[in-house]
Design a protein around this motif. Structure first.
Motif, PDB file in Angstrom:
ATOM      1  N   ILE A  40     110.104  32.695  54.729  1.00 34.48           N
ATOM      2  CA  ILE A  40     110.631  32.920  53.388  1.00 34.48           C
ATOM      3  C   ILE A  40     111.121  34.363  53.278  1.00 34.48           C
ATOM      4  N   THR A  41     112.371  34.523  52.884  1.00 35.01           N
ATOM      5  CA  THR A  41     112.915  35.855  52.630  1.00 35.01           C
ATOM      6  C   THR A  41     113.474  35.890  51.226  1.00 35.01           C
ATOM      7  N   LEU A  42     113.206  36.970  50.525  1.00 33.59           N
ATOM      8  CA  LEU A  42     113.705  37.133  49.157  1.00 33.59           C
ATOM      9  C   LEU A  42     114.914  38.059  49.177  1.00 33.59           C
ATOM     10  N   ASN A  43     116.035  37.558  48.716  1.00 32.89           N
ATOM     11  CA  ASN A  43     117.231  38.380  48.579  1.00 32.89           C
ATOM     12  C   ASN A  43     117.297  38.907  47.149  1.00 32.89           C
ATOM     13  N   ASP A  44     117.682  40.161  47.009  1.00 28.09           N
ATOM     14  CA  ASP A  44     117.777  40.742  45.663  1.00 28.09           C
ATOM     15  C   ASP A  44     118.819  40.031  44.815  1.00 28.09           C
ATOM     16  N   SER A  45     119.826  39.449  45.443  1.00 27.06           N
ATOM     17  CA  SER A  45     120.863  38.738  44.678  1.00 27.06           C
ATOM     18  C   SER A  45     120.333  37.428  44.090  1.00 27.06           C
ATOM     19  N   ASP A  46     119.256  36.885  44.648  1.00 25.86           N
ATOM     20  CA  ASP A  46     118.663  35.636  44.153  1.00 25.86           C
ATOM     21  C   ASP A  46     117.610  35.862  43.076  1.00 25.86           C
ATOM     22  N   LEU A  47     117.336  37.121  42.738  1.00 21.19           N
ATOM     23  CA  LEU A  47     116.249  37.427  41.803  1.00 21.19           C
ATOM     24  C   LEU A  47     116.783  37.999  40.496  1.00 21.19           C
ATOM     25  N   ILE A  48     116.117  37.634  39.421  1.00 25.83           N
ATOM     26  CA  ILE A  48     116.326  38.279  38.122  1.00 25.83           C
ATOM     27  C   ILE A  48     115.020  38.990  37.803  1.00 25.83           C
ATOM     28  N   GLU A  49     115.102  40.296  37.667  1.00 23.72           N
ATOM     29  CA  GLU A  49     113.899  41.096  37.447  1.00 23.72           C
ATOM     30  C   GLU A  49     113.986  41.764  36.083  1.00 23.72           C
ATOM     31  N   LYS A  50     112.966  41.527  35.265  1.00 20.60           N
ATOM     32  CA  LYS A  50     112.893  42.142  33.939  1.00 20.60           C
ATOM     33  C   LYS A  50     111.590  42.909  33.834  1.00 20.60           C
ATOM     34  N   PHE A  51     111.639  43.969  33.045  1.00 13.63           N
ATOM     35  CA  PHE A  51     110.429  44.743  32.780  1.00 13.63           C
ATOM     36  C   PHE A  51     110.160  44.647  31.292  1.00 13.63           C
ATOM     37  N   VAL A  52     108.989  44.159  30.951  1.00 17.82           N
ATOM     38  CA  VAL A  52     108.641  43.934  29.547  1.00 17.82           C
ATOM     39  C   VAL A  52     107.343  44.650  29.217  1.00 17.82           C
ATOM     40  N   LYS A  53     107.111  44.785  27.924  1.00 20.48           N
ATOM     41  CA  LYS A  53     105.861  45.406  27.485  1.00 20.48           C
ATOM     42  C   LYS A  53     104.710  44.454  27.766  1.00 20.48           C
ATOM     43  N   GLY A  54     103.589  45.029  28.160  1.00 17.25           N
ATOM     44  CA  GLY A  54     102.423  44.235  28.475  1.00 17.25           C
ATOM     45  C   GLY A  54     101.690  43.793  27.227  1.00 17.25           C
ATOM     46  N   SER A  55     100.676  42.986  27.433  1.00 17.18           N
ATOM     47  CA  SER A  55      99.832  42.527  26.331  1.00 17.18           C
ATOM     48  C   SER A  55      98.428  42.321  26.869  1.00 17.18           C
ATOM     49  N   GLY A  56      97.505  42.109  25.960  1.00 15.73           N
ATOM     50  CA  GLY A  56      96.131  41.851  26.362  1.00 15.73           C
ATOM     51  C   GLY A  56      95.249  43.062  26.186  1.00 15.73           C
ATOM     52  N   PRO A  57      94.069  43.056  26.818  1.00 15.08           N
ATOM     53  CA  PRO A  57      93.136  44.165  26.654  1.00 15.08           C
ATOM     54  C   PRO A  57      93.687  45.449  27.266  1.00 15.08           C
ATOM     55  N   GLY A  58      93.315  46.567  26.687  1.00 14.57           N
ATOM     56  CA  GLY A  58      93.778  47.853  27.172  1.00 14.57           C
ATOM     57  C   GLY A  58      94.304  48.713  26.040  1.00 14.57           C
ATOM     58  N   GLY A  59      94.514  48.094  24.913  1.00 15.88           N
ATOM     59  CA  GLY A  59      94.906  48.843  23.724  1.00 15.88           C
ATOM     60  C   GLY A  59      96.305  49.411  23.797  1.00 15.88           C
ATOM     61  N   GLN A  60      96.459  50.585  23.211  1.00 16.47           N
ATOM     62  CA  GLN A  60      97.764  51.201  23.057  1.00 16.47           C
ATOM     63  C   GLN A  60      98.406  51.516  24.411  1.00 16.47           C
ATOM     64  N   CYS A  61      97.606  51.842  25.401  1.00 19.30           N
ATOM     65  CA  CYS A  61      98.122  52.199  26.721  1.00 19.30           C
ATOM     66  C   CYS A  61      98.908  51.040  27.335  1.00 19.30           C
ATOM     67  N   VAL A  62      98.424  49.804  27.140  1.00 22.03           N
ATOM     68  CA  VAL A  62      99.080  48.634  27.709  1.00 22.03           C
ATOM     69  C   VAL A  62     100.218  48.164  26.808  1.00 22.03           C
ATOM     70  N   ASN A  63      99.987  48.142  25.513  1.00 21.35           N
ATOM     71  CA  ASN A  63     100.949  47.567  24.592  1.00 21.35           C
ATOM     72  C   ASN A  63     102.188  48.440  24.392  1.00 21.35           C
ATOM     73  N   LYS A  64     102.098  49.706  24.662  1.00 26.83           N
ATOM     74  CA  LYS A  64     103.168  50.651  24.385  1.00 26.83           C
ATOM     75  C   LYS A  64     104.124  50.810  25.569  1.00 26.83           C
ATOM     76  N   ARG A  65     103.608  50.716  26.779  1.00 27.41           N
ATOM     77  CA  ARG A  65     104.396  51.004  27.970  1.00 27.41           C
ATOM     78  C   ARG A  65     104.987  49.731  28.575  1.00 27.41           C
ATOM     79  N   VAL A  66     106.097  49.893  29.271  1.00 29.58           N
ATOM     80  CA  VAL A  66     106.756  48.790  29.954  1.00 29.58           C
ATOM     81  C   VAL A  66     106.274  48.790  31.406  1.00 29.58           C
ATOM     82  N   SER A  67     105.247  47.995  31.674  1.00 35.98           N
ATOM     83  CA  SER A  67     104.706  47.932  33.032  1.00 35.98           C
ATOM     84  C   SER A  67     104.545  46.503  33.529  1.00 35.98           C
ATOM     85  N   CYS A  68     104.889  45.526  32.704  1.00 36.86           N
ATOM     86  CA  CYS A  68     104.780  44.125  33.101  1.00 36.86           C
ATOM     87  C   CYS A  68     106.101  43.701  33.761  1.00 36.86           C
ATOM     88  N   VAL A  69     106.008  43.020  34.898  1.00 36.24           N
ATOM     89  CA  VAL A  69     107.189  42.597  35.643  1.00 36.24           C
ATOM     90  C   VAL A  69     107.357  41.089  35.498  1.00 36.24           C
TER      91      VAL A  69
END
Length: 159
Positions: free
Chosen positions: A37-66
């Motif tokens: 299995i090889t992943l080509n960048d042209s075959d992928l759609i990558e988005k970065f979204v704000k996280g959710s769940g436990p961790g409070g403001q540190c998680v909910n404020k920053r865009v670290s979820c892929v």
């Protein structure tokens, strides 16, 4: 071996292969091989979204979820295991690769091979236990139960 030929071999048993296909399907082609299995960048759609769940403001404020989507198969993976975006990207790609491996290779995927190995070890362990202790059907009246031996004639009420 082509992907279509592999799919055909999964659907049609070897004794029912039409005469037309028998020319193209040889014994070497019948043996399934695990596709890399090889992943080509042209075959992928990558988005970065704000996280959710436990961790409070540190998680909910920053865009670290892929959010990673593979276009040809439509498989989608989200990863928010760490605070770092780069590590999450790496983990998401690894998870996506494993899922695609399961879809394409089926029984030959890494996960399926690990599961088969575990099941084989469990069966071996059960066989050894059955050989050593006997099956559950053999343990009946007059057999050893717990620490002592139960005699069927002594189990009745004392007169």
């Amino acid at each position: 071996m082509s992907f279509l030929l592999q799919q055909f071999r999964r659907l049609v048993p070897s004794n029912r292969v039409p005469l037309l296909w028998q020319r193209y399907v040889t014994e070497e082609a019948v043996k399934r091989e695990r596709q890399k299995i090889t992943l080509n960048d042209s075959d992928l759609i990558e988005k970065f979204v704000k996280g959710s769940g436990p961790g409070g403001q540190c998680v909910n404020k920053r865009v670290s979820c892929v959010d990673l989507r593979h276009i040809p198969t439509g498989i989608r993976v989200q990863c928010q295991q760490t605070r770092s975006l780069e590590i999450n990207r790496h983990i998401a790609r690894k998870l996506l690769k494993d899922k695609i491996d399961e879809v394409i290779n089926g029984d030959l995927s890494k996960y399926a091979q690990k599961a088969a190995k575990i099941n084989k070890a469990k069966a071996r362990k059960a066989r050894r236990a059955k050989k050593k202790y006997g099956s559950k059907d053999e343990i009946a009246d007059g057999q050893q139960v717990g620490d002592g031996v139960i005699d069927p004639s002594e189990t009745g009420s004392a007169a």
